[in-house]
Design a protein around this motif. Structure first.
Motif, PDB file in Angstrom:
ATOM      1  N   LEU A 168       0.837  -1.199   0.000  1.00 19.12           N
ATOM      2  CA  LEU A 168       0.000   0.000   0.000  1.00 19.12           C
ATOM      3  C   LEU A 168       0.874   1.252   0.000  1.00 19.12           C
ATOM      4  O   LEU A 168       0.694   2.153  -0.827  1.00 19.12           O
ATOM      5  N   LYS A 169       1.830   1.298   0.924  1.00 21.08           N
ATOM      6  CA  LYS A 169       2.724   2.471   1.021  1.00 21.08           C
ATOM      7  C   LYS A 169       3.459   2.686  -0.297  1.00 21.08           C
ATOM      8  O   LYS A 169       3.582   3.813  -0.783  1.00 21.08           O
ATOM      9  N   ASN A 170       3.921   1.594  -0.882  1.00 19.80           N
ATOM     10  CA  ASN A 170       4.614   1.648  -2.157  1.00 19.80           C
ATOM     11  C   ASN A 170       3.695   2.192  -3.265  1.00 19.80           C
ATOM     12  O   ASN A 170       4.109   3.016  -4.075  1.00 19.80           O
ATOM     13  N   LEU A 171       2.425   1.744  -3.280  1.00 22.27           N
ATOM     14  CA  LEU A 171       1.471   2.229  -4.282  1.00 22.27           C
ATOM     15  C   LEU A 171       1.134   3.708  -4.066  1.00 22.27           C
ATOM     16  O   LEU A 171       0.949   4.448  -5.030  1.00 22.27           O
ATOM     17  N   ILE A 172       1.073   4.126  -2.803  1.00 21.31           N
ATOM     18  CA  ILE A 172       0.820   5.547  -2.523  1.00 21.31           C
ATOM     19  C   ILE A 172       1.964   6.388  -3.085  1.00 21.31           C
ATOM     20  O   ILE A 172       1.735   7.390  -3.762  1.00 21.31           O
ATOM     21  N   ARG A 173       3.194   5.966  -2.811  1.00 24.25           N
ATOM     22  CA  ARG A 173       4.364   6.691  -3.348  1.00 24.25           C
ATOM     23  C   ARG A 173       4.307   6.745  -4.872  1.00 24.25           C
ATOM     24  O   ARG A 173       4.554   7.784  -5.476  1.00 24.25           O
ATOM     25  N   PHE A 174       3.980   5.608  -5.478  1.00 27.44           N
ATOM     26  CA  PHE A 174       3.871   5.534  -6.939  1.00 27.44           C
ATOM     27  C   PHE A 174       2.788   6.491  -7.454  1.00 27.44           C
ATOM     28  O   PHE A 174       2.969   7.162  -8.469  1.00 27.44           O
ATOM     29  N   SER A 175       1.667   6.572  -6.735  1.00 25.14           N
ATOM     30  CA  SER A 175       0.545   7.417  -7.170  1.00 25.14           C
ATOM     31  C   SER A 175       0.897   8.910  -7.149  1.00 25.14           C
ATOM     32  O   SER A 175       0.267   9.708  -7.832  1.00 25.14           O
ATOM     33  N   LYS A 176       1.900   9.273  -6.346  1.00 23.95           N
ATOM     34  CA  LYS A 176       2.301  10.683  -6.216  1.00 23.95           C
ATOM     35  C   LYS A 176       3.208  11.137  -7.361  1.00 23.95           C
ATOM     36  O   LYS A 176       3.428  12.328  -7.548  1.00 23.95           O
ATOM     37  N   ILE A 177       3.730  10.186  -8.128  1.00 21.75           N
ATOM     38  CA  ILE A 177       4.598  10.523  -9.263  1.00 21.75           C
ATOM     39  C   ILE A 177       3.745  11.161 -10.354  1.00 21.75           C
ATOM     40  O   ILE A 177       2.615  10.727 -10.605  1.00 21.75           O
ATOM     41  N   LYS A 178       4.304  12.150 -11.016  1.00 21.35           N
ATOM     42  CA  LYS A 178       3.556  12.923 -12.001  1.00 21.35           C
ATOM     43  C   LYS A 178       2.905  12.053 -13.080  1.00 21.35           C
ATOM     44  O   LYS A 178       1.745  12.226 -13.414  1.00 21.35           O
ATOM     45  N   ASN A 179       3.642  11.102 -13.650  1.00 21.54           N
ATOM     46  CA  ASN A 179       3.089  10.303 -14.745  1.00 21.54           C
ATOM     47  C   ASN A 179       2.388   9.019 -14.282  1.00 21.54           C
ATOM     48  O   ASN A 179       2.073   8.156 -15.095  1.00 21.54           O
ATOM     49  N   SER A 180       2.128   8.899 -12.991  1.00 17.50           N
ATOM     50  CA  SER A 180       1.383   7.737 -12.492  1.00 17.50           C
ATOM     51  C   SER A 180      -0.068   7.835 -12.970  1.00 17.50           C
ATOM     52  O   SER A 180      -0.680   8.895 -12.889  1.00 17.50           O
ATOM     53  N   PRO A 181      -0.633   6.710 -13.438  1.00 14.64           N
ATOM     54  CA  PRO A 181      -2.014   6.754 -13.930  1.00 14.64           C
ATOM     55  C   PRO A 181      -3.077   6.718 -12.830  1.00 14.64           C
ATOM     56  O   PRO A 181      -4.257   6.855 -13.113  1.00 14.64           O
ATOM     57  N   ILE A 182      -2.662   6.519 -11.570  1.00 12.96           N
ATOM     58  CA  ILE A 182      -3.649   6.347 -10.493  1.00 12.96           C
ATOM     59  C   ILE A 182      -3.471   7.363  -9.368  1.00 12.96           C
ATOM     60  O   ILE A 182      -2.393   7.912  -9.169  1.00 12.96           O
ATOM     61  N   SER A 183      -4.557   7.571  -8.637  1.00 12.55           N
ATOM     62  CA  SER A 183      -4.501   8.263  -7.339  1.00 12.55           C
ATOM     63  C   SER A 183      -5.121   7.302  -6.328  1.00 12.55           C
ATOM     64  O   SER A 183      -6.061   6.584  -6.657  1.00 12.55           O
ATOM     65  N   ILE A 184      -4.573   7.239  -5.124  1.00 15.75           N
ATOM     66  CA  ILE A 184      -5.136   6.383  -4.076  1.00 15.75           C
ATOM     67  C   ILE A 184      -6.119   7.239  -3.282  1.00 15.75           C
ATOM     68  O   ILE A 184      -5.726   8.178  -2.609  1.00 15.75           O
TER      69      ILE A 184
END
Length: 192
Positions: free
Chosen positions: A23-39
């Motif tokens: 989950l924490k890893n996905l949250i960090r990923f979601s904060k990246i500009k080109n990430s397709p998702i928001s948590i």
């Protein structure tokens, strides 16, 4: 399948039962500009899930339901997911099996990460099984969720070498490190 439209991030819920490292890893990923998702929502079947602390830390809504009556719990969750306009569900160490009806309502929009190279070792105790069977490699799989346990279409997999010294615990740690790389990569692949 979920398709990305425009530049708006896809509203995503993460379902957990434990520590929430994915989950924490996905949250960090979601904060990246080109990430397709928001948590936008964290769901747990237990108030004891340590991963719920990320709700406060990252200011993300959380919802907990014990699944004592799974039909009632699932109805409430589906209602909340619709209310929050959630378009993707990521299972990350979620230790409950979702019903066929729940999965049907979110068909093609639920992904899971599993600590084995599916179709090998569905369910629990994957690292014990891999070591007992003297496998040379273990690994992890991100797949779409279907009504059949750990049987949906595979999105991505990553192998991890098993050494002679590995125990189920040491192997679990090695696989988890790869899970943290694989899950974001699989999500990117879904939207490309």
């Amino acid at each position: 399948m979920v398709k990305l439209t425009g530049f708006k991030k896809v509203k995503t819920a993460v379902f957990i039962s434990g520590t929430g490292s994915n989950l924490k890893n996905l949250i960090r990923f979601s904060k990246i500009k080109n990430s397709p998702i928001s948590i936008d929502l964290i769901f747990s079947n237990t108030i004891k899930a340590k991963g719920l602390r990320f709700s406060d830390q990252f200011n993300i809504k959380q919802y907990v339901s014990s699944f004592k009556d799974s039909k009632v719990s699932e109805a409430k969750i589906l209602n909340l997911l619709n209310k929050e306009n959630i378009k993707l569900i990521c299972l990350a160490g979620f230790m409950k099996i979702l019903s066929k009806n729940f999965i049907k309502d979110f068909s093609g929009k639920i992904v899971n990460i599993h600590p084995s190279l599916l179709p090998k070792y569905k369910g629990l105790d994957t690292h014990i099984k891999a070591i007992q069977n003297k496998d040379e490699v273990a690994g992890c799989t991100v797949h779409f969720v279907t009504a059949k346990l750990d049987s949906g279409k595979i999105i991505l997999q990553k192998e991890v070498k098993i050494s002679e010294k590995d125990t189920p615990t040491s192997l679990a740690k090695k696989v988890l490190r790869q899970e943290h790389r694989l899950y974001p990569a699989a999500i990117k692949k879904i939207f490309n």
